[in-house]
Motif scaffolding. Structure first.
Motif, PDB file in Angstrom:
ATOM      1  N   ASP A 122       0.823  -1.204   0.000  1.00 61.38           N
ATOM      2  CA  ASP A 122       0.000   0.000   0.000  1.00 61.38           C
ATOM      3  C   ASP A 122       0.861   1.260   0.000  1.00 61.38           C
ATOM      4  N   VAL A 123       0.317   2.303  -0.545  1.00 66.24           N
ATOM      5  CA  VAL A 123       0.990   3.594  -0.565  1.00 66.24           C
ATOM      6  C   VAL A 123       0.567   4.400   0.659  1.00 66.24           C
ATOM      7  N   ALA A 124       1.262   5.500   0.884  1.00 71.07           N
ATOM      8  CA  ALA A 124       0.880   6.411   1.964  1.00 71.07           C
ATOM      9  C   ALA A 124      -0.459   7.052   1.628  1.00 71.07           C
ATOM     10  N   THR A 125      -1.307   7.168   2.626  1.00 76.34           N
ATOM     11  CA  THR A 125      -2.630   7.760   2.410  1.00 76.34           C
ATOM     12  C   THR A 125      -2.826   9.051   3.198  1.00 76.34           C
ATOM     13  N   SER A 126      -1.787   9.511   3.872  1.00 70.79           N
ATOM     14  CA  SER A 126      -1.853  10.787   4.574  1.00 70.79           C
ATOM     15  C   SER A 126      -0.490  11.450   4.502  1.00 70.79           C
ATOM     16  N   GLY A 168       2.110  14.645   3.058  1.00 66.72           N
ATOM     17  CA  GLY A 168       2.437  15.129   1.726  1.00 66.72           C
ATOM     18  C   GLY A 168       2.798  14.030   0.751  1.00 66.72           C
ATOM     19  N   THR A 169       3.371  12.932   1.238  1.00 64.72           N
ATOM     20  CA  THR A 169       3.757  11.823   0.362  1.00 64.72           C
ATOM     21  C   THR A 169       2.553  11.189  -0.307  1.00 64.72           C
ATOM     22  N   ALA A 170       1.387  11.268   0.341  1.00 64.67           N
ATOM     23  CA  ALA A 170       0.165  10.674  -0.219  1.00 64.67           C
ATOM     24  C   ALA A 170      -0.250  11.345  -1.525  1.00 64.67           C
ATOM     25  N   LYS A 171       0.259  12.549  -1.789  1.00 65.51           N
ATOM     26  CA  LYS A 171      -0.100  13.252  -3.016  1.00 65.51           C
ATOM     27  C   LYS A 171       0.616  12.681  -4.237  1.00 65.51           C
ATOM     28  N   LEU A 172       1.651  11.873  -4.011  1.00 67.07           N
ATOM     29  CA  LEU A 172       2.375  11.285  -5.129  1.00 67.07           C
ATOM     30  C   LEU A 172       1.622  10.094  -5.699  1.00 67.07           C
ATOM     31  N   ALA A 173       1.737   9.901  -7.000  1.00 65.09           N
ATOM     32  CA  ALA A 173       1.137   8.733  -7.634  1.00 65.09           C
ATOM     33  C   ALA A 173       1.823   7.470  -7.125  1.00 65.09           C
ATOM     34  N   ARG A 174       1.134   6.341  -7.193  1.00 66.87           N
ATOM     35  CA  ARG A 174       1.684   5.080  -6.683  1.00 66.87           C
ATOM     36  C   ARG A 174       3.109   4.805  -7.159  1.00 66.87           C
ATOM     37  N   PRO A 175       3.399   4.906  -8.476  1.00 66.94           N
ATOM     38  CA  PRO A 175       4.759   4.565  -8.914  1.00 66.94           C
ATOM     39  C   PRO A 175       5.828   5.502  -8.367  1.00 66.94           C
ATOM     40  N   THR A 205       9.719  16.077   1.681  1.00 65.50           N
ATOM     41  CA  THR A 205       8.352  15.866   2.159  1.00 65.50           C
ATOM     42  C   THR A 205       8.244  14.547   2.912  1.00 65.50           C
ATOM     43  N   LEU A 206       8.879  13.501   2.382  1.00 65.58           N
ATOM     44  CA  LEU A 206       8.864  12.212   3.073  1.00 65.58           C
ATOM     45  C   LEU A 206       9.514  12.347   4.448  1.00 65.58           C
ATOM     46  N   GLY A 207      10.651  13.029   4.497  1.00 66.16           N
ATOM     47  CA  GLY A 207      11.327  13.219   5.777  1.00 66.16           C
ATOM     48  C   GLY A 207      10.450  13.949   6.776  1.00 66.16           C
TER      49      GLY A 207
END
Length: 247
Positions: free
Chosen positions: A92-96, A98-105, A146-148
């Motif tokens: 699963d990808v992040a859903t909350s 700033g990282t959640a704004k990125l597309a899955r790939p 953003t991930l950090g």
């Protein structure tokens, strides 16, 4: 010989037998570390790679590989993370955040992220002991920062190789552009910056039924599981657990 409350003689006999194996493992680990330290000089870095990063004031800047070495600290430990994630990644990808704004790939590898969660707390100690530490990823700097922020990382130097060939040159990216996790160490001497060591075990054939353990001796999470009666479960790190991130 020590004992613990209410243990049986059978338990103590088995534990003493296990202790001998643990001593053998300690000896093997020390022997491997000694052989690693005795490696002949590695290859000189072919260029002073330029990364995208943040300067000491937090502003976007071009940062050379040589600038990741602080004065008087000649060894750089560099984690090359999978960000973006591998094309075959199904978790699963992040859903909350700033990282959640990125597309899955375009999202990061959950395992690399979990490992860096663990490393972040160690960085201050590493630096105090005389070492440099940084994380490099192929993604844009904004995504890495953003991930950090999402993960609460406070100590790691984060740089992007989106605009150079560093990861490809140092075997952390395959011919198709897929990212490969790699822990690398570089050392600075009178001739320049040399590659000292990388976690090549990840490229070696795996043993049937065993974890690849490419950098297994420093993966805190999985090593803690090895101390338990259940051992390593059929489980993988996630970017989030349930409704909330692990932070």
């Amino acid at each position: 010989m020590i004992t613990f409350p209410n243990e049986s003689a059978k338990y103590r006999t088995a534990r003493e037998k296990l202790l001998k194996k643990e001593i053998e493992l300690r000896r093997a680990m020390e022997a491997v570390a000694e052989a690693r330290r005795a490696l002949p000089p590695g290859g000189l870095v072919p260029q002073d790679y330029v990364f995208d990063g943040l300067d000491m004031s937090g502003k976007t800047a071009k940062i050379k590989l040589s600038e990741l070495f602080a004065p008087g600290k000649d060894t750089l430990i560099l984690y090359q993370m999978m960000f973006p994630r591998h094309p075959q990644e199904t978790r699963d990808v992040a859903t909350s955040g700033g990282t959640a704004k990125l597309a899955r790939p375009d999202q990061p590898c959950p395992s690399c992220t979990a490992l860096l969660d663990q490393f972040d707390g160690a960085v201050g100690h590493l630096e105090a002991a005389g070492f440099n530490f940084a994380v490099v990823a192929k993604t844009a700097l904004e995504n890495l920062v953003t991930l950090g922020r999402d993960r609460g990382w406070r100590n790691m130097r984060l740089v992007s190789s989106a605009n150079n060939s560093f990861k490809r040159d140092y075997n952390a990216e395959d011919a198709d552009g897929a990212q490969i996790p790699l822990l690398s160490v570089f050392h600075r001497d009178g001739d320049g910056i040399r590659h000292f060591w990388s976690s090549e075990l990840g490229f070696a054939p795996t043993e049937p039924g065993q974890d690849p353990r490419a950098i297994g001796t420093c993966e805190i999470l999985w090593n803690l599981m090895d101390f338990t009666p259940e051992g390593r479960p059929n489980w993988h790190e996630q970017l989030q657990y349930g409704e909330a991130c692990c932070h």
